[in-house]
Write a protein that holds these residues in place. Structure first.
Motif, PDB file in Angstrom:
ATOM      1  N   UNK A   1       1.185   7.183   8.062  1.00 37.96           N
ATOM      2  CA  UNK A   1       1.589   7.835   6.813  1.00 37.96           C
ATOM      3  C   UNK A   1       0.944   7.168   5.604  1.00 37.96           C
ATOM      4  N   UNK A   2       0.603   5.883   5.724  1.00 35.99           N
ATOM      5  CA  UNK A   2       0.004   5.140   4.610  1.00 35.99           C
ATOM      6  C   UNK A   2      -1.355   4.625   5.078  1.00 35.99           C
ATOM      7  N   UNK A   3      -2.389   4.856   4.280  1.00 32.72           N
ATOM      8  CA  UNK A   3      -3.724   4.420   4.673  1.00 32.72           C
ATOM      9  C   UNK A   3      -3.741   2.911   4.935  1.00 32.72           C
ATOM     10  N   UNK A   4      -4.447   2.498   5.949  1.00 31.15           N
ATOM     11  CA  UNK A   4      -4.653   1.090   6.324  1.00 31.15           C
ATOM     12  C   UNK A   4      -3.447   0.425   6.992  1.00 31.15           C
ATOM     13  N   UNK A   5      -2.235   0.974   6.764  1.00 32.39           N
ATOM     14  CA  UNK A   5      -1.025   0.365   7.323  1.00 32.39           C
ATOM     15  C   UNK A   5      -0.465   1.312   8.368  1.00 32.39           C
ATOM     16  N   UNK A   6      -0.367   0.907   9.610  1.00 34.62           N
ATOM     17  CA  UNK A   6       0.073   1.844  10.668  1.00 34.62           C
ATOM     18  C   UNK A   6       1.590   2.038  10.680  1.00 34.62           C
ATOM     19  N   UNK A   7       2.097   2.530   9.561  1.00 34.25           N
ATOM     20  CA  UNK A   7       3.540   2.683   9.428  1.00 34.25           C
ATOM     21  C   UNK A   7       3.878   4.145   9.162  1.00 34.25           C
TER      22      UNK A   7
ATOM     23  N   UNK B   1       0.860  -1.181   0.000  1.00 33.48           N
ATOM     24  CA  UNK B   1       0.000   0.000   0.000  1.00 33.48           C
ATOM     25  C   UNK B   1       0.893   1.227   0.000  1.00 33.48           C
ATOM     26  N   UNK B   2       0.547   2.251  -0.812  1.00 32.21           N
ATOM     27  CA  UNK B   2       1.427   3.409  -0.909  1.00 32.21           C
ATOM     28  C   UNK B   2       0.678   4.708  -0.614  1.00 32.21           C
ATOM     29  N   UNK B   3       1.469   5.728  -0.283  1.00 30.40           N
ATOM     30  CA  UNK B   3       0.902   7.046   0.039  1.00 30.40           C
ATOM     31  C   UNK B   3       0.553   7.779  -1.266  1.00 30.40           C
ATOM     32  N   UNK B   4      -0.380   8.754  -1.205  1.00 28.14           N
ATOM     33  CA  UNK B   4      -0.778   9.484  -2.423  1.00 28.14           C
ATOM     34  C   UNK B   4       0.410  10.078  -3.185  1.00 28.14           C
ATOM     35  N   UNK B   5       1.422  10.567  -2.464  1.00 27.10           N
ATOM     36  CA  UNK B   5       2.560  11.190  -3.145  1.00 27.10           C
ATOM     37  C   UNK B   5       3.373  10.173  -3.935  1.00 27.10           C
TER      38      UNK B   5
END
Lengths: 623, 623
Positions: free
Chosen positions: B215-221, B42-46
């Motif tokens: 920082x990444x949706x769904x993943x608490x990282x 899973x990745x961030x919008x940027x």
């Protein structure tokens, strides 16, 4: 078993490792792998170089000799045997144990800086060369090809390379002519845009030309290579075998043929120079197809940019899918094989209580009964005839030192098979000639449940065999039991008893998907160290299955047992079987009765027939 | 869905591909992979650069833009979506179809001789770089790293890289302090004679330091790297997150510590130069450990001779085996999650017949009920809420264009989960709010049999999960049905809902053996295109099993379901279940009653409790 004294031999080897007659520069280490130039599983006596130099003659092992050391890598099956057969010059490297160094690491730890490590480039497969060469180079050493095999230079009484007469197989055995096989191969080559194909595996040469030989014990193959071009066929083979009129006729050597089917026969030893000439003549984009397990020497003969390497060759894949003629031949071979085993087990039942039957005698008797059958050629592997604790040694072969007498108190395991001109067999039965214990029956029944789970499995077309392996273990696992070998291997059609590219093993992943016509073994087991071994093995044919929904037309597959030998009901705890499993056993035995019974009747083997009828009485399940 | 117009963007990209401000030499092609610099699923919008340039925003896809062409490779899940989202500038390359060229082959076919192909070295994993670079080089082209990401140069309204506050987890959640994790890691490093370890995966950084982010949706990282030496700890992280007193306290940044536990905090962007400095300072035999999936940029920062690459890092393996605190947390999270789902299903049962509940509303309602539970953080993935034919789309996510209304005539499939501070959940239930057809019940029951076969499987310690995959299919296969996804994946503990190194899938082979404490999903399914989808998913914990013979002390394992949500008995054809399977369902429901029932009671959710009691009535099997 006393060890081979190798002091003098090692001295000689170390001398030739420095002798400019054989090596361009001295090599500080010399590797002696197990194999032959065709990466065969079974090898001819002249290729048993590792056994010659070390004394250790197990089927797997690699020797490395340096100026100071001699070391032997082998796996758990052979730790004991290797330790017994080798003298104190040798260090045993037990593969699979945590503290055992890899060959590369060991070499790096013992070699002086900038060493050269020699190996026969014909014996080492290209992928192994690559791995070892890389590891040595990164530590400042060099792996170098030594053209002349250094063991051969000191092996004064080395047996000659066998060069036995060939057998020609007509269409009734093979179903497809060699010409049509060449046509099919060329079409696969065209698909991949490949101009040349190099046949390096012995069973692939034999299959392609519908020829068989007996250069290697148990495997009906002969030493040869072939290079197939889009318009040329070159067969590399020695001896006067090509003078045999039957062979000349079969290969149409004296006929006027279209040039693209004209076979050029060349000396076995000229493969390298011929392939180098092919390699030198290539135009851009012309590729040469080789197995990625072909020898380093042949792989190197083709410039890197022109190589097309695959783990399974198109011949390997085509060979695995048996046609109607081959399937029928396999069926016939298995019926004859069952006749021989009914005779054997009937004989054993009478003789074992007398205390006069040893493992070796039982194995010999099995061969005797098989040899009475039509088109019998030889055994397909060394018979595993083992009783009591010997049965727990998975790759046991009885020798005088270990030879045990069969008795009414011990389980007897017989894993045996034969080569008939119409097919190859491989069958294991586990018998008790007295009264088995409850525990023995329990274990046997779990193994049987596993055997049935695979044999009766239904799966979609395109399933890889390794996905079925756990089915064979589930019943054992439920009680905390397991066995440490794969569940099945591909079986050749009057060819090698072990063949790729399919199988049923948790150890492999890169097997090819199962398809109708493939033939594999189904052989789960259970082994109690020091007590007994149990294995139930049938050879089974992949056939289409009928299912309610047929995987959206992807197609359904299952297995049909080709082996038709009774499974000893005395060993079965019927209460542990489900109704479905019970029915499977009864239907299987009914088929043995009908098919093998008819053949026993035809051959006038009435006593064995009575044994068969008694052994195939239906199981009655208590509800 | 109308396609994104990309004419202008592609023009701009082609300009920067030649602009000496960004490239040393012009590149004739530019590769835009899916991932981020940490190879996150899973990745961030940027980091959604491929979606920005093409319009296609599926989870998997690689774009390549040349001077003349723009092409997108994606797999079967996304053919339709990609075709809808991309304009005519783009060619869709359907991966998995026979005639689709690989990226390398396509590049070779369209590029002028001696071309340069650019890629961001931080985004491409080292193993992919190696493969592509080799293929291009052998055709006379060059793969070149382009330091500045060329998409970023034209993405004027690119969202900022998230930099959200951190959550600190104390020992009651993690069971082990970050210091002790560092000690264990260093001992693994010492075992392998490695001096440095580079933490590149976001969930590995989070796990190691007992920190979480968003920082990444769904993943608490959170975006960070770390370099762990035998005596030093460097954490690369941006923003003012390190100013938070709780974080400073947690990491003991202001305490007097032994130097080997002193964390040096550095800017996120300085990882490359720091790692290069480490690489330059190495003495012979000092190695640096990296995942073989780390970016090309970081891998190249370490001279080749000093690299130690493995597919699974020691953190990945340690993280997979949950300790007692984590296991207890996971249990608590699953009980809370079950409470939320009992509420949801009770609500759906009342509301669906009214015809007012859409897939999106049901998903929102599920989130609402979950968010009422203690320590709820966010969802663990986008809820799959699908009814009727939408259920057959395995990776479906309802959007307004596809949003269907739930009804009493269609099967409803809900695959959903959440992040709680004490654990991560992932559960699928398939329900019918009217009367299912006999065929729907038949298919559901086969899926249930497969689910049970895995959940109740007993296997020896050290078994790889992929060997259990066929157990889940056997009942389906018997009738000619199958599903085309793996059976299970590893699940993190308040971390990523998909994590390595274990799982239950026929597609993988290199998974690590299962051991007690690992947590995976068990989720067989069946999908009828255009009609319905069925999946039954529990998260299960690997636990020791009791067996009669215990694999000669090798140890026995089985699974314990952590998910405790009723399986709709209305969908079960009881006559297709064995007695053992029937008992499994009844025991499972009994446990749901006891454990979740108590929690519903405690939370005063009496209506949901009544629903639970009704749904967990024992099955009665007709003998």
């Amino acid at each position: 078993m006393s060890p081979k004294i190798t002091t003098e031999l090692l001295k000689q080897l170390r001398q030739v490792m420095k002798n400019p007659r054989y090596v361009q520069e001295p090599v500080q280490a010399y590797i002696v792998p197990s194999g032959d130039a065709h990466q065969s599983e079974y090898i001819a006596p002249c290729d048993c170089r590792r056994a010659f130099i070390s004394g250790f003659d197990g089927s797997a092992g690699t020797a490395i000799v340096t100026e100071q050391h001699a070391a032997m890598w082998t796996d758990g099956r052979y730790f004991l045997q290797a330790a017994h057969q080798m003298d104190s010059n040798w260090t045993l490297m037990k593969m699979g144990l945590k503290d055992t160094p890899t060959q590369e690491d060991w070499l790096v730890s013992v070699l002086p800086e900038g060493s050269k490590v020699g190996v026969d480039p014909f014996i080492i497969p290209a992928d192994q060369w690559k791995r070892m060469s890389k590891a040595l180079r990164s530590a400042g050493h060099d792996l170098v090809p030594v053209k002349e095999n250094l063991i051969d230079t000191i092996w004064t009484d080395c047996p000659q390379r066998p060069c036995k007469p060939l057998i020609t197989l007509d269409l009734s055995y093979t179903g497809v002519s060699w010409r049509d096989k060449i046509v099919a191969l060329r079409s696969k080559m065209a698909e991949r845009k490949v101009m040349w194909f190099v046949v390096t595996a012995l069973d692939e040469v034999a299959w392609l030309f519908n020829l068989r030989g007996s250069d290697v014990e148990y495997n009906p193959v002969f030493f040869a290579y072939a290079i197939i071009g889009m318009n040329t066929i070159r067969l590399f083979i020695d001896g006067d075998r090509m003078m045999d009129p039957a062979v000349r006729e079969h290969l149409q050597l004296d006929s006027t043929l279209e040039p693209e089917f004209k076979i050029q026969v060349m000396p076995y030893g000229s493969i390298l120079s011929e392939l180098q000439a092919v390699g030198a003549s290539l135009s851009p984009k012309e590729k040469v197809w080789l197995s990625d397990k072909a020898s380093y020497a042949l792989t190197e003969a083709v410039p890197k940019a022109y190589r097309y390497l695959t783990p399974y060759t198109p011949i390997c894949i085509a060979k695995a899918v048996k046609n109607a003629a081959e399937t029928e031949g396999m069926r016939r071979a298995h019926i004859k094989d069952a006749v021989a085993l009914c005779e054997l087990f009937n004989w054993l039942e009478k003789e074992v209580p007398k205390g006069t039957v040893t493992e070796i005698l039982a194995a010999d008797k099995a061969e005797e009964f098989r040899s009475q059958q039509k088109d019998f050629v030889e055994l397909s592997f060394a018979t595993i005839s083992s009783t009591g604790p010997n049965g727990a040694i998975i790759h046991y072969k009885p020798v005088p030192e270990t030879n045990r007498t069969l008795s009414v108190n011990e389980i007897y395991l017989l894993d045996s098979g034969a080569q008939y001109k119409d097919g190859t067999t491989d069958v294991t039965r586990t018998m008790h000639f007295g009264t088995p214990s409850a525990y023995e029956k329990e274990c046997f029944t779990y193994v049987l449940k596993g055997h049935i789970a695979v044999s009766a499995a239904i799966f979609p077309n395109g399933t890889k065999g390794h996905l079925l392996d756990s089915f064979a273990r589930s019943a054992l696992w439920d009680c905390g039991l397991d066995y440490l070998h794969g569940t099945g291997h591909g079986v050749g059609s009057f060819l090698n008893v072990h063949e790729g590219p399919c199988g049923i093993s948790y150890k492999t992943f890169a097997d090819e998907p199962l398809e109708a016509g493939m033939i594999v073994s189904d052989e789960p087991g259970y082994y109690e160290d020091g007590s007994f071994g149990i294995r139930i093995e049938n050879v089974v044919l992949v056939i289409p299955a009928e299912t309610k929904y047929n995987f959206k037309n992807r197609g359904s597959l299952t297995f049909e047992p080709l082996t038709l030998v009774p499974i000893q009901t005395k060993m079965i705890d019927v209460n542990l079987l489900t109704e479905k499993e019970c029915n499977w056993v009864n239907e299987y035995h009914q088929k043995c009765r009908e098919v093998v019974g008819a053949e026993l009747e035809r051959q006038g083997r009435h006593e064995a027939l009575r044994w068969l009828l008694r052994e195939t009485e239906p199981l009655a399940r208590v509800q």
